[in-house]
Write a protein that holds these residues in place. Structure first.
Motif, mmCIF file in Angstrom:
data_model
loop_
_atom_site.group_PDB
_atom_site.id
_atom_site.type_symbol
_atom_site.label_atom_id
_atom_site.label_comp_id
_atom_site.label_asym_id
_atom_site.label_seq_id
_atom_site.Cartn_x
_atom_site.Cartn_y
_atom_site.Cartn_z
ATOM 1 N N ILE A 197 34.927 -0.705 -19.595
ATOM 2 C CA ILE A 197 35.150 -1.423 -20.887
ATOM 3 C C ILE A 197 35.409 -2.766 -20.714
ATOM 4 C CG2 ILE A 197 36.915 -1.569 -22.799
ATOM 5 C CD1 ILE A 197 37.322 1.632 -22.538
ATOM 6 N N PHE A 198 35.979 -3.303 -19.426
ATOM 7 C CA PHE A 198 36.520 -4.589 -19.411
ATOM 8 C C PHE A 198 35.628 -5.214 -18.523
ATOM 9 C CE2 PHE A 198 40.643 -2.621 -20.960
ATOM 10 C CZ PHE A 198 40.385 -3.129 -22.335
ATOM 11 N N HIS A 199 34.463 -4.839 -17.867
ATOM 12 C CA HIS A 199 34.032 -5.559 -16.717
ATOM 13 C C HIS A 199 33.324 -6.926 -16.850
ATOM 14 C CE1 HIS A 199 30.229 -3.788 -18.416
ATOM 15 N NE2 HIS A 199 29.510 -4.593 -17.629
ATOM 16 N N ASP A 200 32.810 -6.907 -18.179
ATOM 17 C CA ASP A 200 32.280 -8.221 -18.576
ATOM 18 C C ASP A 200 33.134 -8.916 -19.526
ATOM 19 O OD1 ASP A 200 30.042 -8.388 -16.975
ATOM 20 O OD2 ASP A 200 28.798 -7.357 -18.308
ATOM 21 N N LEU A 201 34.306 -8.596 -19.791
ATOM 22 C CA LEU A 201 35.216 -9.293 -20.776
ATOM 23 C C LEU A 201 35.076 -10.794 -20.685
ATOM 24 C CD1 LEU A 201 37.469 -9.000 -22.949
ATOM 25 C CD2 LEU A 201 39.212 -8.657 -21.092
ATOM 26 N N GLY A 202 35.132 -11.408 -19.386
ATOM 27 C CA GLY A 202 35.036 -12.788 -19.163
ATOM 28 C C GLY A 202 34.007 -13.564 -20.021
ATOM 29 N N LYS A 203 32.892 -12.817 -20.396
ATOM 30 C CA LYS A 203 31.693 -13.335 -21.185
ATOM 31 C C LYS A 203 32.206 -13.731 -22.120
ATOM 32 C CE LYS A 203 27.787 -11.219 -18.370
ATOM 33 N NZ LYS A 203 26.707 -10.493 -18.577
ATOM 34 N N GLY A 223 33.164 -18.501 -14.021
ATOM 35 C CA GLY A 223 32.275 -17.665 -14.094
ATOM 36 C C GLY A 223 33.171 -16.539 -14.860
ATOM 37 N N HIS A 224 32.229 -15.394 -15.310
ATOM 38 C CA HIS A 224 32.923 -14.535 -16.204
ATOM 39 C C HIS A 224 33.697 -13.512 -15.416
ATOM 40 C CE1 HIS A 224 29.284 -12.254 -15.133
ATOM 41 N NE2 HIS A 224 30.139 -11.108 -15.330
ATOM 42 N N ILE A 225 33.530 -13.307 -14.235
ATOM 43 C CA ILE A 225 33.999 -12.050 -13.401
ATOM 44 C C ILE A 225 35.480 -12.833 -13.221
ATOM 45 C CG2 ILE A 225 34.386 -10.912 -11.312
ATOM 46 C CD1 ILE A 225 31.385 -10.838 -10.951
ATOM 47 N N HIS A 226 35.640 -13.926 -12.725
ATOM 48 C CA HIS A 226 37.034 -14.673 -12.425
ATOM 49 C C HIS A 226 37.845 -14.719 -13.748
ATOM 50 C CE1 HIS A 226 40.156 -17.261 -10.491
ATOM 51 N NE2 HIS A 226 40.251 -17.865 -11.485
ATOM 52 N N ILE A 227 37.174 -15.078 -14.820
ATOM 53 C CA ILE A 227 37.614 -15.404 -16.217
ATOM 54 C C ILE A 227 38.236 -13.904 -16.472
ATOM 55 C CG2 ILE A 227 37.613 -15.998 -18.475
ATOM 56 C CD1 ILE A 227 35.352 -17.780 -17.423
ATOM 57 N N GLY A 228 37.360 -13.097 -16.326
ATOM 58 C CA GLY A 228 37.999 -11.740 -16.966
ATOM 59 C C GLY A 228 39.383 -11.256 -16.202
ATOM 60 N N VAL A 229 39.291 -11.227 -15.068
ATOM 61 C CA VAL A 229 40.547 -10.845 -14.211
ATOM 62 C C VAL A 229 41.681 -11.950 -14.712
ATOM 63 C CG1 VAL A 229 41.540 -10.894 -11.904
ATOM 64 C CG2 VAL A 229 39.090 -10.167 -12.202
ATOM 65 N N PHE A 235 48.126 -8.476 -19.074
ATOM 66 C CA PHE A 235 48.108 -7.034 -19.598
ATOM 67 C C PHE A 235 48.581 -6.197 -18.556
ATOM 68 C CE2 PHE A 235 45.621 -9.386 -22.714
ATOM 69 C CZ PHE A 235 46.233 -8.937 -23.790
ATOM 70 N N LEU A 236 48.123 -6.315 -17.386
ATOM 71 C CA LEU A 236 48.490 -5.512 -16.029
ATOM 72 C C LEU A 236 49.940 -5.748 -15.693
ATOM 73 C CD1 LEU A 236 44.959 -6.007 -14.175
ATOM 74 C CD2 LEU A 236 45.720 -3.901 -15.145
ATOM 75 N N LYS A 247 46.339 -0.330 -10.698
ATOM 76 C CA LYS A 247 45.858 -1.775 -10.929
ATOM 77 C C LYS A 247 45.076 -2.421 -9.818
ATOM 78 C CE LYS A 247 50.195 -2.502 -13.346
ATOM 79 N NZ LYS A 247 51.542 -3.087 -13.219
ATOM 80 N N LEU A 248 45.271 -2.237 -8.466
ATOM 81 C CA LEU A 248 44.542 -2.920 -7.667
ATOM 82 C C LEU A 248 42.969 -2.411 -7.496
ATOM 83 C CD1 LEU A 248 44.531 -4.675 -5.034
ATOM 84 C CD2 LEU A 248 45.097 -2.676 -3.655
ATOM 85 N N HIS A 249 43.020 -0.899 -7.637
ATOM 86 C CA HIS A 249 41.860 -0.402 -7.675
ATOM 87 C C HIS A 249 40.905 -0.848 -9.022
ATOM 88 C CE1 HIS A 249 39.291 3.626 -7.428
ATOM 89 N NE2 HIS A 249 38.434 2.644 -6.928
ATOM 90 N N PHE A 250 41.325 -0.780 -10.073
ATOM 91 C CA PHE A 250 40.875 -1.285 -11.129
ATOM 92 C C PHE A 250 40.437 -2.826 -11.142
ATOM 93 C CE2 PHE A 250 41.771 -3.912 -15.124
ATOM 94 C CZ PHE A 250 40.704 -3.484 -15.970
ATOM 95 N N LYS A 251 41.052 -3.789 -10.288
ATOM 96 C CA LYS A 251 40.689 -5.098 -10.255
ATOM 97 C C LYS A 251 39.347 -5.033 -9.433
ATOM 98 C CE LYS A 251 44.904 -6.908 -9.647
ATOM 99 N NZ LYS A 251 45.902 -8.177 -9.412
ATOM 100 N N HIS A 252 39.663 -4.046 -8.370
ATOM 101 C CA HIS A 252 38.715 -3.988 -7.205
ATOM 102 C C HIS A 252 37.216 -3.746 -8.111
ATOM 103 C CE1 HIS A 252 35.841 -3.325 -3.995
ATOM 104 N NE2 HIS A 252 35.561 -2.312 -4.378
ATOM 105 N N LEU A 253 37.188 -2.918 -8.950
ATOM 106 C CA LEU A 253 35.853 -2.492 -9.897
ATOM 107 C C LEU A 253 35.490 -3.751 -10.583
ATOM 108 C CD1 LEU A 253 36.863 0.298 -9.025
ATOM 109 C CD2 LEU A 253 35.993 1.072 -11.195
#
Length: 344
Positions: A197-203, A223-229, A235-236, A247-253
């Motif tokens: 759901i949130f992998h491309d949120l940074g876009k 870039g969108h990956i860094h922005i998304g995190v 929220f995390l 949370k750690l595993h989620f951020k790795h994904l």
């Protein structure tokens, strides 16, 4: 002229047109006959390359992306694609011309609010761990995030590059992930869904959207990956019930969903769940690109597309297997999915 009647999807070789378009790109170039404008014109059905040759080109000093114009001329063909030679050009003031902006911005055939609702249904169905469900809903219902997601594009070019494209891609990836998880019951489908759901949120911050849909300063620099995190981190932090290892595993994904370093992934997938997200993301991006190009063959005799630079190959429009017309079949004709025409 304020009413649009001719759309880019209808342009064919030899057609003379005069209608309103949005300039999405404008470059002044030199030829042996003098300077010329190389333009990309768009409406909600697609885009077309257009040329203004010298000496007419010299009458326009400041053409740029985001301008609305009335363009008149002859449709030709270049490398099997329509190309407009402009013989008349008039720059419009959108505030005074009463233009319908939706005529010029490609958009998803699915309604954004309905896609948001479907994501919420998926959270309700698959998130059995209450902290995950609470986290996902907190993010999705955040006023700024909700607003950005409804209109965000999935990319500047290539796949899902239209209004609502980010939500369309997100929903498709989430569905693919859940389908794959059904085959591997040992994986953590909840973290896969949250990351899908949130992998491309940074876009939604990487691209400006709107008429130009260009990269923002933040998008180019981070870039969108860094922005998304970055967007997800508060929220995390506020989710005290969610275990830190989850949370750690989620951020790795999120960080590994591009798969390989050469494709912009800060990290490569290192868990089964991360591989599932990466492959689902790649499948949907490729399928969207492929179907968009095959759609362009509608009404064309050739079954081959022009060379696709992003896919490094030509694409072929294959013959479809006929549907089963046996009256004893359990499949209703209205539900049959084979041999259906591609949507425009």
């Amino acid at each position: 002229m304020s009413q649009k009647t001719t759309y880019i999807k209808d342009l064919i070789n030899g057609l003379r047109i005069r209608d309103i378009f949005l300039i999405s790109d404008a470059q002044i170039r030199e030829s042996k006959n003098g300077p010329f404008w190389n333009l990309k014109l768009q409406d909600n059905s697609g885009s077309v390359e257009a040329k203004i040759w010298s000496p007419l080109s010299q009458a326009f000093a400041g053409l740029e992306a985001g301008m609305f114009v009335v363009a008149g001329g002859m449709v030709g063909s270049y490398r099997d694609q329509p190309q407009l030679t402009i013989e008349q050009l008039e720059i419009l003031d959108p505030d005074q011309s009463e233009l319908e902006i939706s005529d010029f911005l490609p958009s998803s055939p699915q309604k954004p609010e309905e896609m948001m609702q479907e994501l919420d249904y998926m959270v309700a169905e698959h998130m059995v761990h209450p902290p995950w469900k609470k986290f996902c809903r907190k993010v999705l219902k955040n006023e700024e995030i909700h607003k950005r997601l409804l209109s965000a594009t999935g990319a500047k070019t290539v796949h899902h590059a239209y209004v609502g494209g980010l939500l369309e891609h997100t929903l498709a990836v989430a569905k693919l992930c859940m389908s794959i998880c059904n085959n591997y019951p040992q994986v953590d489908r909840q973290v896969v869904l949250a990351a899908a759901i949130f992998h491309d949120l940074g876009k939604a911050w990487e691209l400006s959207g709107g008429l130009k849909n260009d990269y923002t300063d933040e998008g180019r620099l981070l870039g969108h990956i860094h922005i998304g995190v970055e967007v997800l981190e508060p929220f995390l932090q506020r989710s005290k019930e969610l275990d830190n290892k989850l949370k750690l595993h989620f951020k790795h994904l999120i960080l590994s969903h591009h798969g390989e370093y050469e494709y912009g992934a800060p990290k490569r997938p290192k868990t089964p769940e991360a591989f599932i997200l990466h492959f689902a993301d790649n499948i949907d991006a490729k399928m969207n690109t492929i179907f968009a190009e095959l759609d362009k063959l509608e009404g064309v005799e050739s079954n081959w597309t022009p060379y696709q630079r992003f896919l490094d190959r030509y694409l072929y429009r294959s013959e479809k297997s006929p549907c089963d017309n046996n009256p004893q079949s359990d499949i209703k004709k209205s539900e049959a999915q084979c041999s259906l025409p591609l949507k425009a």
